[in-house]
Structures are given as C-alpha cells and as structure tokens.
Write a protein that holds these residues in place. Structure first.
Motif, PDB file in Angstrom:
ATOM      1  N   MET A   1     -56.607 108.894  80.470  1.00 55.43           N
ATOM      2  CA  MET A   1     -57.986 109.056  79.995  1.00 55.43           C
ATOM      3  C   MET A   1     -58.950 108.727  81.132  1.00 55.43           C
ATOM      4  O   MET A   1     -58.859 107.671  81.741  1.00 55.43           O
ATOM      5  N   THR A   2     -59.879 109.627  81.405  1.00 59.62           N
ATOM      6  CA  THR A   2     -60.830 109.415  82.485  1.00 59.62           C
ATOM      7  C   THR A   2     -61.852 108.350  82.098  1.00 59.62           C
ATOM      8  O   THR A   2     -62.094 108.106  80.907  1.00 59.62           O
ATOM      9  N   PRO A   3     -62.492 107.706  83.085  1.00 60.30           N
ATOM     10  CA  PRO A   3     -63.519 106.710  82.765  1.00 60.30           C
ATOM     11  C   PRO A   3     -64.657 107.282  81.926  1.00 60.30           C
ATOM     12  O   PRO A   3     -65.159 106.609  81.018  1.00 60.30           O
ATOM     13  N   ASN A   4     -65.086 108.519  82.225  1.00 57.49           N
ATOM     14  CA  ASN A   4     -66.183 109.109  81.462  1.00 57.49           C
ATOM     15  C   ASN A   4     -65.790 109.342  80.004  1.00 57.49           C
ATOM     16  O   ASN A   4     -66.585 109.121  79.090  1.00 57.49           O
ATOM     17  N   LEU A   5     -64.560 109.801  79.756  1.00 54.79           N
ATOM     18  CA  LEU A   5     -64.107 110.015  78.381  1.00 54.79           C
ATOM     19  C   LEU A   5     -63.980 108.687  77.653  1.00 54.79           C
ATOM     20  O   LEU A   5     -64.393 108.564  76.488  1.00 54.79           O
ATOM     21  N   ARG A   6     -63.416 107.679  78.312  1.00 59.15           N
ATOM     22  CA  ARG A   6     -63.284 106.370  77.691  1.00 59.15           C
ATOM     23  C   ARG A   6     -64.658 105.792  77.356  1.00 59.15           C
ATOM     24  O   ARG A   6     -64.863 105.233  76.272  1.00 59.15           O
ATOM     25  N   GLY A   7     -65.597 105.931  78.274  1.00 58.73           N
ATOM     26  CA  GLY A   7     -66.943 105.429  78.021  1.00 58.73           C
ATOM     27  C   GLY A   7     -67.610 106.161  76.872  1.00 58.73           C
ATOM     28  O   GLY A   7     -68.329 105.554  76.063  1.00 58.73           O
ATOM     29  N   TYR A 223     -70.023  94.896  71.747  1.00 56.02           N
ATOM     30  CA  TYR A 223     -68.969  94.853  72.762  1.00 56.02           C
ATOM     31  C   TYR A 223     -68.633  96.258  73.252  1.00 56.02           C
ATOM     32  O   TYR A 223     -68.478  96.487  74.458  1.00 56.02           O
ATOM     33  N   ALA A 224     -68.535  97.204  72.316  1.00 56.93           N
ATOM     34  CA  ALA A 224     -68.220  98.580  72.695  1.00 56.93           C
ATOM     35  C   ALA A 224     -69.336  99.182  73.551  1.00 56.93           C
ATOM     36  O   ALA A 224     -69.072  99.902  74.528  1.00 56.93           O
ATOM     37  N   LEU A 225     -70.584  98.886  73.213  1.00 57.61           N
ATOM     38  CA  LEU A 225     -71.704  99.413  73.991  1.00 57.61           C
ATOM     39  C   LEU A 225     -71.704  98.848  75.408  1.00 57.61           C
ATOM     40  O   LEU A 225     -71.868  99.586  76.390  1.00 57.61           O
ATOM     41  N   THR A 226     -71.531  97.545  75.519  1.00 57.22           N
ATOM     42  CA  THR A 226     -71.535  96.915  76.841  1.00 57.22           C
ATOM     43  C   THR A 226     -70.408  97.471  77.706  1.00 57.22           C
ATOM     44  O   THR A 226     -70.596  97.747  78.893  1.00 57.22           O
ATOM     45  N   ALA A 227     -69.230  97.659  77.088  1.00 61.58           N
ATOM     46  CA  ALA A 227     -68.108  98.224  77.831  1.00 61.58           C
ATOM     47  C   ALA A 227     -68.396  99.667  78.231  1.00 61.58           C
ATOM     48  O   ALA A 227     -68.089 100.082  79.356  1.00 61.58           O
ATOM     49  N   ALA A 228     -69.019 100.434  77.333  1.00 65.52           N
ATOM     50  CA  ALA A 228     -69.311 101.835  77.627  1.00 65.52           C
ATOM     51  C   ALA A 228     -70.275 101.975  78.795  1.00 65.52           C
ATOM     52  O   ALA A 228     -70.127 102.873  79.639  1.00 65.52           O
ATOM     53  N   MET A 229     -71.281 101.083  78.854  1.00 69.54           N
ATOM     54  CA  MET A 229     -72.278 101.184  79.910  1.00 69.54           C
ATOM     55  C   MET A 229     -71.726 100.771  81.268  1.00 69.54           C
ATOM     56  O   MET A 229     -72.367 100.971  82.295  1.00 69.54           O
ATOM     57  N   ARG A 230     -70.526 100.184  81.285  1.00 68.56           N
ATOM     58  CA  ARG A 230     -69.938  99.772  82.547  1.00 68.56           C
ATOM     59  C   ARG A 230     -68.734 100.635  82.912  1.00 68.56           C
ATOM     60  O   ARG A 230     -67.981 100.327  83.822  1.00 68.56           O
ATOM     61  N   VAL A 231     -68.541 101.717  82.164  1.00 69.85           N
ATOM     62  CA  VAL A 231     -67.448 102.651  82.429  1.00 69.85           C
ATOM     63  C   VAL A 231     -68.045 104.039  82.626  1.00 69.85           C
ATOM     64  O   VAL A 231     -68.841 104.488  81.821  1.00 69.85           O
ATOM     65  N   GLY A 232     -67.648 104.729  83.676  1.00 70.95           N
ATOM     66  CA  GLY A 232     -68.161 106.066  83.912  1.00 70.95           C
ATOM     67  C   GLY A 232     -69.615 106.065  84.358  1.00 70.95           C
ATOM     68  O   GLY A 232     -70.199 105.031  84.671  1.00 70.95           O
ATOM     69  N   GLU A 233     -70.222 107.241  84.339  1.00 75.62           N
ATOM     70  CA  GLU A 233     -71.605 107.402  84.781  1.00 75.62           C
ATOM     71  C   GLU A 233     -72.562 107.241  83.609  1.00 75.62           C
ATOM     72  O   GLU A 233     -72.321 107.772  82.519  1.00 75.62           O
ATOM     73  N   VAL A 234     -73.652 106.556  83.854  1.00 79.20           N
ATOM     74  CA  VAL A 234     -74.632 106.310  82.802  1.00 79.20           C
ATOM     75  C   VAL A 234     -75.124 107.621  82.204  1.00 79.20           C
ATOM     76  O   VAL A 234     -75.222 107.774  80.982  1.00 79.20           O
ATOM     77  N   SER A 235     -75.444 108.596  83.056  1.00 81.65           N
ATOM     78  CA  SER A 235     -76.033 109.847  82.583  1.00 81.65           C
ATOM     79  C   SER A 235     -75.051 110.687  81.779  1.00 81.65           C
ATOM     80  O   SER A 235     -75.460 111.606  81.072  1.00 81.65           O
ATOM     81  N   LEU A 236     -73.757 110.401  81.855  1.00 81.92           N
ATOM     82  CA  LEU A 236     -72.767 111.132  81.082  1.00 81.92           C
ATOM     83  C   LEU A 236     -72.385 110.415  79.789  1.00 81.92           C
ATOM     84  O   LEU A 236     -72.092 111.051  78.780  1.00 81.92           O
ATOM     85  N   VAL A 237     -72.413 109.095  79.813  1.00 80.80           N
ATOM     86  CA  VAL A 237     -71.968 108.314  78.666  1.00 80.80           C
ATOM     87  C   VAL A 237     -73.069 108.156  77.620  1.00 80.80           C
ATOM     88  O   VAL A 237     -72.829 108.284  76.410  1.00 80.80           O
ATOM     89  N   THR A 238     -74.289 107.888  78.052  1.00 79.81           N
ATOM     90  CA  THR A 238     -75.352 107.542  77.113  1.00 79.81           C
ATOM     91  C   THR A 238     -75.730 108.644  76.122  1.00 79.81           C
ATOM     92  O   THR A 238     -76.153 108.319  75.009  1.00 79.81           O
ATOM     93  N   PRO A 239     -75.639 109.947  76.448  1.00 82.13           N
ATOM     94  CA  PRO A 239     -76.017 110.940  75.432  1.00 82.13           C
ATOM     95  C   PRO A 239     -75.216 110.854  74.139  1.00 82.13           C
ATOM     96  O   PRO A 239     -75.664 111.361  73.102  1.00 82.13           O
ATOM     97  N   PHE A 240     -74.062 110.208  74.138  1.00 84.43           N
ATOM     98  CA  PHE A 240     -73.290 110.092  72.918  1.00 84.43           C
ATOM     99  C   PHE A 240     -73.927 109.128  71.924  1.00 84.43           C
ATOM    100  O   PHE A 240     -73.430 108.960  70.804  1.00 84.43           O
ATOM    101  N   ARG A 241     -75.040 108.537  72.297  1.00 87.14           N
ATOM    102  CA  ARG A 241     -75.783 107.705  71.355  1.00 87.14           C
ATOM    103  C   ARG A 241     -76.278 108.515  70.154  1.00 87.14           C
ATOM    104  O   ARG A 241     -76.563 107.949  69.099  1.00 87.14           O
ATOM    105  N   TYR A 242     -76.446 109.812  70.329  1.00 92.47           N
ATOM    106  CA  TYR A 242     -76.997 110.611  69.242  1.00 92.47           C
ATOM    107  C   TYR A 242     -76.145 110.533  67.975  1.00 92.47           C
ATOM    108  O   TYR A 242     -76.615 110.820  66.875  1.00 92.47           O
ATOM    109  N   SER A 243     -74.867 110.160  68.108  1.00 91.51           N
ATOM    110  CA  SER A 243     -74.001 110.063  66.940  1.00 91.51           C
ATOM    111  C   SER A 243     -74.503 109.010  65.958  1.00 91.51           C
ATOM    112  O   SER A 243     -74.208 109.076  64.752  1.00 91.51           O
TER     113      SER A 243
END
Length: 288
Positions: A1-7, A223-243
């Motif tokens: 699993m890539t960092p961006n997918l995990r994030g 915890y999941a949010l903090t981990a997500a923001m430290r994995v992969g690129e911010v500009s790729l991970v954060t758009p999944f907030r829309y869920s």
C-alpha cells in the motif's frame, strides 16, 4: 500500500469517526453548556491519549513541544474546536459539516504557499469555486443568511491551520503526544467559555454516556487524522475530508430529522466536486 493510499484511507476513517462524534456532541449540547462539554470532552480525550502514549512508550514531555509549529497548532486547535462546537450546538449538523468541507481547499492552498507543493492554476480555480460553494451555503445578504453559520467558517479555518501545523510538526513528536496536547487545549478553552457564560450543571447518566461515546469516536478519529496528515502528500490526502459530509447528512436526517434546503445541497455539491477535482488533478500532477 502506497503512503498516499494509506493516508487517504486513514482520512476517510477519521471523517466517519468525527461525524459520529459531532452527532453525540450536538446531542449533549441539549443538556449541557458548550464550555462544560469542551472541558469534559477534552479531559476524557486527553486521558485516553495519555494511556495510549504510555502503553506505546511515547514521550509526553519534550523540548520540541515549544517549537513554533506546535504552538501554532495549539492556537489553531483552540479556535477550531471552540467555534465548531458552538456551530454544532447552535446550527444544523448538516450545514455546519457542509461548511467544514472547505477545509481541504484551505489546506491545499496552504500546502502550496507554505510547503511549496505544486498546485497548478486548475486546482487554484477549483479552490475558488469551492469557496463560492461556501458562500452559497452562507447566503450573505439574503433572507436565508444565518449569522451563526460564521461560527462554522471560523472553526473550519482553525482546523485547516491545525492540519497544516501538524504537517510541519517535528517528527520527534509522536501522533499520540500530539493527541494528548490537542485534547488538553480544550480544557482551558472550555473553562474560559464556561466562566463567561456560566450555567454549569451536573450531567445525567444519559448525557455522561453520550459524552463518553463522543470521546471514543473523537479519539479514534483524531488519531486517524493526525496519522493521515503525516503520511503522503497533504494536497492528495486532505480532499478525502469530503466524506465527512456524507456521514453528516445521513446522521442529521436519521437522528435530528434535518432536511437541508436547496442552497445547502447545491453549495455542498460544489464544495465536494471541487475537492474531488483537486484530488484528481493532484494525482495527475504527482503520479508517484
């Protein structure tokens, strides 16, 4: 699993947890003042993270806690949590959550300006369109305008600042330690608000159970949010907030019998579409 997918998966899990947390906090706000809720919720969350940090051997006290990024994160945490909790208590869950969906657009813009991540003109255009969606929900100058909705906007800006500061936080500070101090900041914030408004009451067993449930889902989401923001690129991970909006609309309808009007739904759709487009453009610009 890539960092961006995990994030990205971590971000979706965080948003589900936060939506359930919001539902419980809004329910508790019917019986307790917001300042008292912040104090109880912050104390419980802090204790949970202290126990988790101790179990994993994470350091709770380190000189890095006085770094500018951590201090900025603390101030942003106070603003985000205070104003958004007030928005939950005083406005519909669906509209507050819809406005909060603009957070990834602010974070992507901040990632470009602060971290120099590549954001082309198309994504900048999407960010602008997303902000138009926020204005449609707010409806400034029109009959449907609710001044209290500004609380959700202020909370959204606070959370965006927190996420950007999390990205810049020293790597020597663990996610669990960040969680400890993130929840700890709610205690003095709630105490100050309660001292101003007054009206503290002893929570009933049902209200106490509601706050306990909010704490559990909030800790998991945090915890999941903090981990997500430290994995992969911010500009790729954060758009999944829309869920989070999808979860909030469902919970708002089922629990609080909310029926968002056309402007809220249209504005929400614009914000979500902007976030998805930003994600797709980010993948094309950064295929790795």
């Amino acid at each position: 699993m890539t960092p961006n997918l995990r994030g990205s998966l971590l971000m979706i899990a965080a948003m589900a947890g936060f939506a359930v947390e919001d539902m419980f906090l809004k329910t508790a706000a019917r019986a307790l003042p917001v300042g008292q809720i912040l104090m109880i919720f912050g104390s419980a969350g802090m204790i949970c993270f202290v126990l988790l940090a101790k179990a994993q051997g994470a350091r709770l006290i380190t000189p890095a806690l006085l770094s500018p990024a951590i201090l900025l994160r603390a101030a942003s945490e106070v603003a985000g949590r205070l104003f958004y909790t007030l928005a939950l208590a005083l406005t519909p869950l669906s509209s507050a959550s819809a406005i909060l969906q603009a957070t990834p657009l602010v974070v992507v813009a901040g990632a470009a300006l602060i971290f120099k991540e590549r954001v082309g003109w198309r994504r900048w255009s999407a960010i602008g369109v997303g902000f138009i969606g926020v204005l449609i929900i707010l409806r400034p100058g029109l009959d449907g305008f609710t001044p209290l909705s500004i609380l959700a906007v202020l909370g959204m800006l606070g959370f965006a600042g927190r996420d950007l500061a999390t990205r810049a936080a020293p790597k020597t500070i663990s996610n669990l330690t960040l969680g400890v101090y993130g929840f700890a900041m709610m205690v003095p914030t709630g105490a100050a608000l309660l001292a101003w408004t007054g009206g503290a009451v002893w929570p009933s067993p049902t209200t106490a159970a509601t706050l306990a449930a909010a704490t559990l889902f909030g800790v998991a989401g945090y915890y999941a949010l903090t981990a997500a923001m430290r994995v992969g690129e911010v500009s790729l991970v954060t758009p999944f907030r829309y869920s989070r909006l999808l979860f909030a609309l469902i919970l708002g309808a089922l629990v609080f019998a909310e029926r968002p009007d056309a402007a809220t739904l249209i504005g929400s759709a614009i914000i979500v579409a902007s976030g998805i487009y930003t994600l797709l453009r980010g993948r094309r610009s950064n295929p790795a």
